[in-house]
Design a protein around this motif. Structure first.
Motif, short mmCIF file in Angstrom:
data_model
loop_
_atom_site.label_atom_id
_atom_site.label_comp_id
_atom_site.label_asym_id
_atom_site.label_seq_id
_atom_site.Cartn_x
_atom_site.Cartn_y
_atom_site.Cartn_z
N ASP A 194 0.81 -1.22 0.00
CA ASP A 194 0.00 0.00 0.00
C ASP A 194 0.84 1.27 0.00
N GLY A 195 2.16 1.14 0.18
CA GLY A 195 3.02 2.31 0.05
C GLY A 195 3.02 2.86 -1.37
N ILE A 196 2.68 2.01 -2.33
CA ILE A 196 2.54 2.44 -3.72
C ILE A 196 1.07 2.67 -4.06
N PHE A 197 0.22 1.69 -3.76
CA PHE A 197 -1.21 1.89 -4.03
C PHE A 197 -2.04 0.83 -3.31
N SER A 198 -3.18 1.26 -2.81
CA SER A 198 -4.19 0.35 -2.28
C SER A 198 -5.54 1.04 -2.39
N GLN A 199 -6.55 0.29 -2.79
CA GLN A 199 -7.86 0.86 -3.08
C GLN A 199 -8.53 1.44 -1.84
N ASP A 200 -8.10 1.03 -0.66
CA ASP A 200 -8.70 1.55 0.57
C ASP A 200 -8.05 2.84 1.04
N GLN A 201 -7.14 3.41 0.23
CA GLN A 201 -6.45 4.63 0.63
C GLN A 201 -6.48 5.70 -0.46
N ILE A 202 -7.49 5.65 -1.32
CA ILE A 202 -7.58 6.63 -2.40
C ILE A 202 -8.20 7.93 -1.89
N ASP A 203 -7.88 9.01 -2.58
CA ASP A 203 -8.43 10.33 -2.22
C ASP A 203 -9.81 10.50 -2.86
N LEU A 204 -10.80 10.76 -2.03
CA LEU A 204 -12.17 10.95 -2.50
C LEU A 204 -12.56 12.42 -2.46
N PHE A 205 -13.35 12.82 -3.45
CA PHE A 205 -13.85 14.20 -3.52
C PHE A 205 -15.35 14.15 -3.83
N ARG A 206 -16.10 14.98 -3.15
CA ARG A 206 -17.53 15.04 -3.40
C ARG A 206 -17.87 16.32 -4.16
N HIS A 207 -18.38 16.13 -5.38
CA HIS A 207 -18.76 17.26 -6.22
C HIS A 207 -20.27 17.47 -6.11
N GLN A 208 -20.69 18.71 -5.99
CA GLN A 208 -22.09 19.00 -5.72
C GLN A 208 -23.03 18.44 -6.78
N SER A 209 -22.67 18.54 -8.05
CA SER A 209 -23.57 18.09 -9.12
C SER A 209 -23.18 16.74 -9.71
N ILE A 210 -21.89 16.41 -9.70
CA ILE A 210 -21.44 15.16 -10.32
C ILE A 210 -21.53 13.98 -9.35
N GLY A 211 -21.21 14.23 -8.09
CA GLY A 211 -21.23 13.15 -7.10
C GLY A 211 -19.83 12.86 -6.59
N LEU A 212 -19.61 11.60 -6.18
CA LEU A 212 -18.35 11.21 -5.57
C LEU A 212 -17.31 10.92 -6.65
N LEU A 213 -16.14 11.55 -6.52
CA LEU A 213 -15.04 11.37 -7.46
C LEU A 213 -13.80 10.93 -6.71
N TYR A 214 -12.87 10.31 -7.43
CA TYR A 214 -11.57 10.08 -6.82
C TYR A 214 -10.47 10.32 -7.83
N LYS A 215 -9.34 10.78 -7.33
CA LYS A 215 -8.19 11.06 -8.17
C LYS A 215 -7.36 9.80 -8.31
N TYR A 216 -7.08 9.41 -9.56
CA TYR A 216 -6.29 8.21 -9.76
C TYR A 216 -4.88 8.44 -9.25
N ASP A 217 -4.34 7.47 -8.56
CA ASP A 217 -3.10 7.63 -7.81
C ASP A 217 -1.92 7.94 -8.73
N SER A 218 -1.15 8.96 -8.38
CA SER A 218 -0.01 9.37 -9.20
C SER A 218 1.07 8.31 -9.24
N ASN A 219 1.21 7.50 -8.16
CA ASN A 219 2.21 6.45 -8.17
C ASN A 219 1.93 5.42 -9.26
N VAL A 220 0.65 5.09 -9.45
CA VAL A 220 0.29 4.12 -10.48
C VAL A 220 0.56 4.70 -11.86
N LEU A 221 0.22 5.96 -12.07
CA LEU A 221 0.45 6.59 -13.36
C LEU A 221 1.95 6.72 -13.64
N ASN A 222 2.74 6.96 -12.61
CA ASN A 222 4.19 7.01 -12.78
C ASN A 222 4.74 5.62 -13.09
N LEU A 223 4.12 4.59 -12.53
CA LEU A 223 4.50 3.22 -12.87
C LEU A 223 4.29 2.95 -14.35
#
Length: 283
Positions: A194-223
């Motif tokens: 989980d130091g690189i990635f784990s689904q239980d540690q993602i950043d969540l954001f709540r958008h008023q009209s869209i709903g719940l969003l999360y940012k895809y982890d930068s470590n995975v994209l760098n991988l």
């Protein structure tokens, strides 16, 4: 056919702490290639011992490991029992509660499939080979995480309800996933703590009209960016994979907030399909 011919694999780890509590392994027996990562749990007294003994047990008993899914739970039970024996023999004067604890992700490659077994959290990333066709590294649709963490929310954090520990009363039954190989394009698999990635540690954001969003982890994209660089260099070899994984870990060490450990496996079908001369033929 000998499954030892063709695929390449490598594992590595880095830490910003004085003691790296993760452990990892790439090895094989006559029938299988074996990759594994273990994350010693910091809430336990000797996390680094738990992870290293877990990986050591797999290494020492690798010739007995088979891909039979009915036998894999017995392997995890044997690892748990080994941790229990170590606790009794080496740490008998220490409180038994929260003594040795670790996660484990195990991957077994055969001729036709990859069998994964895991307990705890982390990630099993299956990379679709078509990621090579996209220039934008921030498009993550070609990445699938096969690991659903064994955690529940507790006091604002994640609490693990399945793990490997010296407590034989804790559930050590792994989740097992079998993935048939892509015989046309091939496959790339990454298992990580989980130091690189784990689904239980993602950043969540709540958008008023869209709903719940999360940012895809930068470590995975760098991988993914690292893999593109690795493949673009030409010959897909184990030595080159080692160099690229080690470079990735060192370059991004400052971004990891925990011990960061991964193992990468590139199947022979992928290597054959993306040879430089093969790409020249297809262009």
């Amino acid at each position: 056919d000998n499954i030892m011919v063709g695929s390449v694999y490598y594992s590595g780890s880095v830490s910003n702490k004085n003691i790296n509590e993760d452990s990892h392994l790439c090895t094989n027996n006559e029938y299988l290639k074996i990759i594994a990562v273990a994350d010693g749990l910091g809430s336990y007294t000797y996390p680094q011992i738990a992870s290293s003994e877990t990986i050591g047990y797999i290494c020492n008993n690798r010739n007995q490991i088979i891909d039979d899914e009915d036998s894999i739970p017995s392997l995890f039970e044997a690892i748990r029992d080994n941790l229990s024996n170590i606790a009794e023999q080496e740490y008998s004067n220490a409180p038994a509660d929260k003594l040795l604890g670790t996660t484990l992700i195990l991957g077994l490659e055969t001729k036709d499939k990859i069998v994964f077994a895991y307990i705890g959290n982390g990630a099993i990333l299956h990379i679709n080979p078509t990621f090579l066709e996209f220039n934008d590294k921030d498009d993550p649709w070609f990445i699938t995480n096969l690991l659903n963490p064994h955690t529940i929310p507790q006091n604002g954090k994640e609490a693990m309800y399945k793990l490997l520990s010296n407590d034989t009363g804790v559930d050590a039954t792994p989740t097992i996933i079998s993935v048939s190989k892509n015989k046309v394009q091939g496959d790339i698999f990454i298992i990580c703590t989980d130091g690189i990635f784990s689904q239980d540690q993602i950043d969540l954001f709540r958008h008023q009209s869209i709903g719940l969003l999360y940012k895809y982890d930068s470590n995975v994209l760098n991988l993914v960016a690292m893999l593109k660089h690795y493949i673009a260099e030409g010959a897909i070899t184990e030595e080159q994979l080692k160099n690229n994984v080690d470079e990735f870990l060192q370059n991004h060490k400052h971004t990891f907030n925990d011990d960061a450990t991964l193992a990468v496996l590139v199947t022979s079908n992928f290597i054959e399909n993306y040879k430089p001369d093969k790409q020249h033929e297809n262009s």
